[in-house]
Design a protein around this motif. Structure first.
Motif, PDB file in Angstrom:
ATOM      1  N   ALA A   1     -31.232 -46.784 -19.458  1.00 22.85           N
ATOM      2  CA  ALA A   1     -31.886 -45.868 -18.523  1.00 22.85           C
ATOM      3  C   ALA A   1     -30.996 -45.581 -17.320  1.00 22.85           C
ATOM      4  O   ALA A   1     -30.984 -44.470 -16.784  1.00 22.85           O
ATOM      5  CB  ALA A   1     -33.217 -46.456 -18.071  1.00 22.85           C
ATOM      6  N   ALA A   2     -30.246 -46.599 -16.889  1.00 22.71           N
ATOM      7  CA  ALA A   2     -29.352 -46.400 -15.742  1.00 22.71           C
ATOM      8  C   ALA A   2     -28.251 -45.396 -16.074  1.00 22.71           C
ATOM      9  O   ALA A   2     -27.816 -44.627 -15.203  1.00 22.71           O
ATOM     10  CB  ALA A   2     -28.740 -47.737 -15.331  1.00 22.71           C
ATOM     11  N   LYS A   3     -27.794 -45.393 -17.320  1.00 21.74           N
ATOM     12  CA  LYS A   3     -26.773 -44.417 -17.717  1.00 21.74           C
ATOM     13  C   LYS A   3     -27.341 -42.994 -17.680  1.00 21.74           C
ATOM     14  O   LYS A   3     -26.672 -42.055 -17.229  1.00 21.74           O
ATOM     15  CB  LYS A   3     -26.265 -44.761 -19.122  1.00 21.74           C
ATOM     16  N   ILE A   4     -28.590 -42.852 -18.166  1.00 17.03           N
ATOM     17  CA  ILE A   4     -29.242 -41.538 -18.089  1.00 17.03           C
ATOM     18  C   ILE A   4     -29.483 -41.162 -16.638  1.00 17.03           C
ATOM     19  O   ILE A   4     -29.263 -40.028 -16.208  1.00 17.03           O
ATOM     20  CB  ILE A   4     -30.564 -41.547 -18.876  1.00 17.03           C
ATOM     21  N   TYR A   5     -29.894 -42.139 -15.858  1.00 12.60           N
ATOM     22  CA  TYR A   5     -30.201 -41.929 -14.440  1.00 12.60           C
ATOM     23  C   TYR A   5     -28.940 -41.494 -13.690  1.00 12.60           C
ATOM     24  O   TYR A   5     -28.980 -40.590 -12.850  1.00 12.60           O
ATOM     25  CB  TYR A   5     -30.745 -43.234 -13.870  1.00 12.60           C
ATOM     26  N   ARG A   6     -27.813 -42.147 -14.016  1.00 11.07           N
ATOM     27  CA  ARG A   6     -26.556 -41.884 -13.302  1.00 11.07           C
ATOM     28  C   ARG A   6     -26.109 -40.439 -13.464  1.00 11.07           C
ATOM     29  O   ARG A   6     -25.655 -39.795 -12.509  1.00 11.07           O
ATOM     30  CB  ARG A   6     -25.476 -42.832 -13.856  1.00 11.07           C
ATOM     31  N   VAL A   7     -26.256 -39.915 -14.682  1.00 13.03           N
ATOM     32  CA  VAL A   7     -25.837 -38.537 -14.947  1.00 13.03           C
ATOM     33  C   VAL A   7     -26.940 -37.549 -14.578  1.00 13.03           C
ATOM     34  O   VAL A   7     -26.699 -36.543 -13.913  1.00 13.03           O
ATOM     35  CB  VAL A   7     -25.447 -38.370 -16.431  1.00 13.03           C
ATOM     36  N   GLY A   8     -28.162 -37.853 -15.013  1.00 12.66           N
ATOM     37  CA  GLY A   8     -29.257 -36.908 -14.845  1.00 12.66           C
ATOM     38  C   GLY A   8     -29.650 -36.666 -13.411  1.00 12.66           C
ATOM     39  O   GLY A   8     -30.150 -35.585 -13.058  1.00 12.66           O
ATOM     40  N   ILE A   9     -29.417 -37.652 -12.531  1.00  9.99           N
ATOM     41  CA  ILE A   9     -29.855 -37.523 -11.144  1.00  9.99           C
ATOM     42  C   ILE A   9     -29.113 -36.415 -10.400  1.00  9.99           C
ATOM     43  O   ILE A   9     -29.568 -35.891  -9.390  1.00  9.99           O
ATOM     44  CB  ILE A   9     -29.670 -38.873 -10.406  1.00  9.99           C
ATOM     45  N   LEU A  10     -27.942 -36.040 -10.935  1.00 11.99           N
ATOM     46  CA  LEU A  10     -27.140 -34.987 -10.294  1.00 11.99           C
ATOM     47  C   LEU A  10     -27.123 -33.701 -11.108  1.00 11.99           C
ATOM     48  O   LEU A  10     -26.378 -32.774 -10.789  1.00 11.99           O
ATOM     49  CB  LEU A  10     -25.702 -35.487 -10.088  1.00 11.99           C
ATOM     50  N   MET A  11     -27.918 -33.632 -12.163  1.00 13.77           N
ATOM     51  CA  MET A  11     -27.976 -32.442 -13.018  1.00 13.77           C
ATOM     52  C   MET A  11     -29.119 -31.535 -12.568  1.00 13.77           C
ATOM     53  O   MET A  11     -30.253 -31.993 -12.416  1.00 13.77           O
ATOM     54  CB  MET A  11     -28.181 -32.840 -14.479  1.00 13.77           C
ATOM     55  N   TYR A  12     -28.823 -30.252 -12.349  1.00 16.95           N
ATOM     56  CA  TYR A  12     -29.834 -29.307 -11.879  1.00 16.95           C
ATOM     57  C   TYR A  12     -29.832 -28.051 -12.750  1.00 16.95           C
ATOM     58  O   TYR A  12     -28.813 -27.672 -13.311  1.00 16.95           O
ATOM     59  CB  TYR A  12     -29.566 -28.882 -10.426  1.00 16.95           C
TER      60      TYR A  12
END
Length: 437
Positions: free
Chosen positions: A411-422
């Motif tokens: 989840a942290a890997k998804i979080y790391r990338v997804g948190i900056l994806m818009y």
């Protein structure tokens, strides 16, 4: 991970200081208790009402059957037509008119009984009338056939099979009911907590992502720390809210009972009222002792410890999923495509608990699903009241913790990338790519 306590504190304070959180924390129990109070008040009014039922028995066979009760009075009408009986019932504002045709054949008589009323009568009223008439006609039919009714009643034997384990521990059917109730309540509480506060974590991530605050925060904090901080902080806020609801609930119950004179015990279904009347029977009074014995036979210490551990483990596991979903999308509408894989295991766990654990708590299906981490928090909590070896509980919890740590890593890997994806709606294929980065 020295930033984690600061993130947890920040998330917790942001939640408990939020105006909507404060309003709903104090307003929800007030609304809930006000609703209970209104229902209790209306129930009291309904219980104080005495129903008058007119009886026109042209056959003369069942008119002596009906006995007045606390809330029902019977008025037997004599020597009048059905139309006159209807008019009289309307004039006296009777609840209804029970009419029995002038037929002496008992078998046919059962098909010529009608209840007239202005409005639809309650199911309990009709059922009570049917039971009284049925018992009367059955006894009369037995007498016609030369059967001694008193002898039949005296010959009835009640059988209650005693239950005892091979180790000598005595149990009963009531024990099973108590175990089902406790296990089901704990499992359902966990289910609701995950749904309510998991969504809160997801919304919190989405709000910070869309407001672009996350870009500032992520520059000085590792994504895994931020994700865990949100999970723990929101969880503590949820526990705080739950404790306030509990305390306010007890206070408001006292206020409703003492100040407004509303007896909350009056909030009963008709089935509960029938059970309460049945408990006045000295024979059934003995079952109260059986219930208390069944309660004391529960592994209470084991239940409390297991509930705390599996509650925390299950909640943290699903919270990591919710946080990852929140980071992957830009708004709540886009979360729907990812919610089904999360909700389905929870629904399956409740289904297994209700329909399988109750019937066979130590069967293959119940045992296997109590080890699968996505269902074990609910299923294992429902199994424990029936007696689960400690090694199985420890193994199940260990698998749950290990799965949580693995899930947090993914989840942290998804979080790391997804948190900056818009501005882009992610797919499952893209989520897999994010995990590989």
């Amino acid at each position: 991970m020295n930033h984690l306590p600061l993130i947890i504190k920040r998330e917790y304070l942001n939640k408990v200081r939020n105006k909507s959180f404060i309003i709903m924390t104090f307003l929800s129990p007030i609304i809930f208790m006000a609703l209970i109070g209104v229902v209790a008040y209306l129930t009291q009014l309904n219980n104080d009402k005495i129903r008058l039922i007119s009886v026109l028995d042209e056959s003369g066979l069942v008119k002596d059957t009906f006995k007045d009760s606390e809330h029902t009075t019977y008025h037997v009408l004599e020597d009048m037509s059905l139309d006159d009986a209807k008019d009289l019932s309307k004039e006296t504002e009777a609840y209804g008119l029970l009419h029995v045709d002038k037929i002496q054949d008992l078998k046919n008589l059962s098909k010529h009984i009608t209840f007239y009323s202005e409005e639809s009568p309650s199911i309990n009223t009709i059922s009570d009338l049917e039971n009284q008439i049925e018992a009367k006609l059955t006894n009369m039919k037995l007498l016609q056939n030369g059967v001694d009714v008193d002898m039949i009643n005296a010959s009835k034997i009640s059988v209650e099979i005693a239950q005892e384990s091979f180790d000598g521990q005595k149990t009963s059917k009531i024990d099973s009911v108590i175990k089902i109730a406790f296990g089901g309540a704990l499992g359902y509480l966990l289910f609701m907590f995950i749904i309510i506060y998991g969504n809160m974590i997801m919304r919190s991530v989405i709000e910070e992502k869309t407001s672009r605050i996350i870009e500032v925060i992520i520059s000085s904090v590792k994504p895994v720390q931020l994700m865990l901080g949100k999970i723990f902080g929101t969880s503590l806020a949820g526990i705080t809210q739950f404790l306030i609801w509990t305390i306010l609930g007890f206070i408001l119950m006292f206020v409703l009972s003492a100040v407004f004179g509303i007896d909350l015990a009056q909030v009963q279904t008709p089935q509960q009222q029938m059970v309460q009347q049945a408990m006045e029977n000295p024979e059934l009074n003995m079952r109260i002792q059986d219930v208390l014995t069944a309660f004391y036979n529960l592994p209470l210490l084991n239940l409390v410890l297991a509930f705390i551990l599996f509650f925390i483990g299950g909640y943290l596991l699903y919270s990591s999923f919710y946080a990852a979903i929140g980071a992957a999308v830009d708004n709540e509408t886009d979360t729907q495509q990812f919610m089904m894989p999360i909700i389905m295991p929870l629904v399956l766990a409740v289904y297994i608990g209700i329909f399988t654990v109750v019937e066979d708590p130590h069967g293959t299906v119940s045992t296997v699903f109590s080890f699968i981490p996505l269902t074990s928090p609910v299923v294992m909590l429902m199994r424990i009241p029936f007696g689960v070896p400690i090694w199985q509980q420890v193994l199940s919890f260990s698998i749950l913790v290990g799965t949580f740590m693995l899930t947090v890593w993914f989840a942290a890997k998804i979080y790391r990338v997804g948190i900056l994806m818009y501005g882009k709606k992610p797919t499952y294929k893209e989520l897999i790519k994010w995990i590989k980065y």
